[in-house]
Design an enzyme around this catalytic site. Structure first.
Site, PDB file in Angstrom:
ATOM      1  CD  GLU A 112     -12.446   7.101 -16.672  1.00 30.28           C
ATOM      2  OE1 GLU A 112     -13.024   7.338 -15.615  1.00 30.28           O
ATOM      3  OE2 GLU A 112     -11.418   6.400 -16.741  1.00 30.28           O
ATOM      4  CE  LYS A 113      -6.609  10.271 -25.291  1.00 30.74           C
ATOM      5  NZ  LYS A 113      -6.945   9.453 -26.465  1.00 30.74           N
ATOM      6  CB  VAL A 155      -5.598  -5.449   0.855  1.00 30.12           C
ATOM      7  CG1 VAL A 155      -4.431  -6.417   1.010  1.00 30.12           C
ATOM      8  CG2 VAL A 155      -6.898  -6.194   0.612  1.00 30.12           C
ATOM      9  CE  LYS A 180     -15.567   1.740 -10.606  1.00 29.01           C
ATOM     10  NZ  LYS A 180     -14.600   1.074 -11.423  1.00 29.01           N
ATOM     11  NE  ARG A 229      -2.993  -6.756  -2.361  1.00 28.50           N
ATOM     12  CZ  ARG A 229      -4.226  -6.323  -2.589  1.00 28.50           C
ATOM     13  NH1 ARG A 229      -5.187  -7.180  -2.865  1.00 28.50           N
ATOM     14  NH2 ARG A 229      -4.497  -5.036  -2.546  1.00 28.50           N
ATOM     15  CD  GLU A 253     -12.562   2.095  -7.830  1.00 24.59           C
ATOM     16  OE1 GLU A 253     -13.773   1.903  -7.676  1.00 24.59           O
ATOM     17  OE2 GLU A 253     -11.760   1.159  -7.956  1.00 24.59           O
ATOM     18  NE  ARG A 310     -13.041  -1.844  -0.328  1.00 20.58           N
ATOM     19  CZ  ARG A 310     -11.846  -1.957  -0.892  1.00 20.58           C
ATOM     20  NH1 ARG A 310     -10.771  -1.974  -0.132  1.00 20.58           N
ATOM     21  NH2 ARG A 310     -11.702  -2.053  -2.200  1.00 20.58           N
TER      22      ARG A 310
END
Ligand code: ADP
Length: 448
Positions: free
Chosen positions: A200-201, A295, A116, A338, A288, A292
């Site tokens: 990070e904020k 889902v 990251k 889901r 991020e 790949r």
């Protein structure tokens, strides 16, 4: 084109890939654990090879067994699906060194964007906004305290190797920060063998908006618009939709272009997702890259009409993308729920076991991607998702009505599922107005 592809996965995604192969005239090779012997992916593939006992460390995560299966079967390429080894750069490299094509990015791009902190550096260099935070990894406590003072509390400590929310801690003040830092480092070390963290904020009430990308080996990079995945519980997405309900046209264009820029800068190939958080004022920040297929890819397929799995296979095979950015239109509205074998009444406790009966909803615009059927026993060894219900309609309002209708038709006996809980979400005024953020489910739905 390939003659044969091995699928290093199970469940609905293995089926999804087998279906794409069949439509392309490619033979498919399934691998399976002893617990999945009766699974639909084993039955529907042209060949199936057992790669070990039930536990994934003994089967779906066994690189040596998967490579042997590929060699025995005569496959030319390997599709990793999502989860398991899909984002493991070492596996990716072993696949390449064993003379198979990996249906995904190169190991180098995967490594660069999988970390990251280095992905953040790529984003910065490509002029893609990142959340204000530390310049690289934190070297010590003083570095953390100093950075937090500059950006202002609350802050979020994040593991550079992180995933699934692990190694992430919020700190509200300096005292908090010192303990949170140690906890995050220890958790990251234990979970990923890498204690590297950065700061990070903490963005208040963010929405989760991600952009689907597909890039070929000839320098063509296209975005396939965005998905909104703000409906989450404990960082697990529950409902995904495209387009994002509240994004202005201007922000949509900007976020999609930023994602494509980042991917081009990393010389990334194949399908990938660039994730952002969007604050209350429509400012977006890169968080991020998922290197790949995801889902939730079907919602993008519905609104663009592009088969992402087939595209992945063509790109891996060296073919140029058959479309250009200006050819891709976002039309209508798609939503995915889901369906998990979990009990919402018992704090979403996993609920594996025998499915006694199953009624699958249908009708115009309804798609059910699933590997389960009546008589199938959901094994306790893997994740609890048993299917994805996807609807596609001309407008968001119609898609919501269709999803509520489809969810109330679905009838599964023998195990508990999240279907009824999803109806509660879809009927909620906040969801209808699109006014939800990533903590909404826990804060406003479950707490009340
Ligand atoms: P992981 O890979 O562990 O899932 P992510 O970086 O994807 O971690 O973040 C997971 C979720 O945490 C995001 O979807 C978002 O809801 C939340 N999040 C991440 N960064 C921030 C931030 N700076 N401020 C507020 N929430 C954040």
């Amino acid at each position: 084109m390939y003659n044969r592809i091995l699928i290093a996965n199970r469940g609905e995604i293995a089926l999804r890939i087998i279906r794409a192969c069949k439509e392309m005239g490619i033979e498919s090779v399934a691998v399976f654990s002893e617990a999945d012997r009766e699974s639909a992916h084993v039955r529907l593939a042209d060949q199936a090879i057992c790669i070990g006992p039930a536990k994934s460390v003994d089967s779906y995560l066994r690189i040596d067994q998967i490579i042997s299966a590929a060699e025995i079967s005569g496959a030319e390429a390997i599709h990793p699906g999502y989860g398991f080894l899909a984002e493991n750069a070492h596996f990716n490299e072993v696949v390449r060194n064993s003379q198979f094509d990996f249906i995904g990015p190169t190991p180098e791009a995967m490594e660069q964007l999988g970390d990251k902190n280095s992905a953040r550096a790529v984003a910065l260099a490509a002029n893609v906004p990142v959340v204000p935070g530390s310049d690289g990894l934190l070297v010590d406590e003083d570095h953390a305290v100093h950075t937090a003072r500059e950006i202002g509390y609350p802050v979020l400590i994040k593991a550079t190797a992180g995933g699934g929310g692990k190694g992430m801690r919020v700190a509200l003040n300096e005292q908090n920060l010192r303990t949170a830092l140690q906890q995050a480092q220890a958790e990251a070390k234990a979970a990923f063998g890498n204690a590297g963290v950065y700061l990070e904020k903490f963005v208040d009430r963010p929405r989760h908006v991600e952009v689907q990308i597909i890039a070929d080996h000839h320098g063509n990079v296209c975005h396939l618009y965005e998905r909104d995945c703000s409906v989450q519980r404990r960082h697990q997405k529950l409902i995904e939709e495209s387009p994002s309900p509240l994004l202005s046209e201007r922000t949509r264009t900007a976020i999609c272009e930023a994602a494509a820029r980042l991917v081009a800068a990393a010389k990334y190939q194949n399908a990938g997702t660039v994730e952002f958080i969007v604050d209350q004022h429509d400012n977006f920040y890169f968080i991020e890259v998922n290197a790949r297929i995801q889902v939730e890819h079907p919602v993008t397929e519905m609104v663009t009409g592009i088969d992402l799995i087939q595209s992945q296979i063509r790109v891996a095979n060296g073919q140029p993308l058959p479309f250009r950015q200006e050819d891709i239109q976002l039309q209508g509205a798609a939503i995915e729920c889901r369906i998990n074998a979990e009990n919402p009444q018992k704090n979403f406790q996993p609920c594996p076991g025998l499915i006694q009966s199953l009624f699958v909803p249908g009708g115009l615009g309804v798609r059910f991607d699933s590997h389960v059927q009546a008589g199938y026993s959901v094994p306790p060894y893997y994740d609890s998702m048993i299917g994805k219900l996807i609807v596609y309609k001309p407008t968001r309002q119609e898609a919501i009505a269709c999803m509520i209708r489809a969810l109330s038709e679905i009838d599964i006996t023998g195990i508990a599922t999240t279907a009824s809980f999803q109806i509660d979400i879809l009927r909620h005024p906040d969801f209808l107005s699109g006014n939800v953020d990533t903590k909404w489910v826990e804060r406003d739905l479950l707490a009340s």
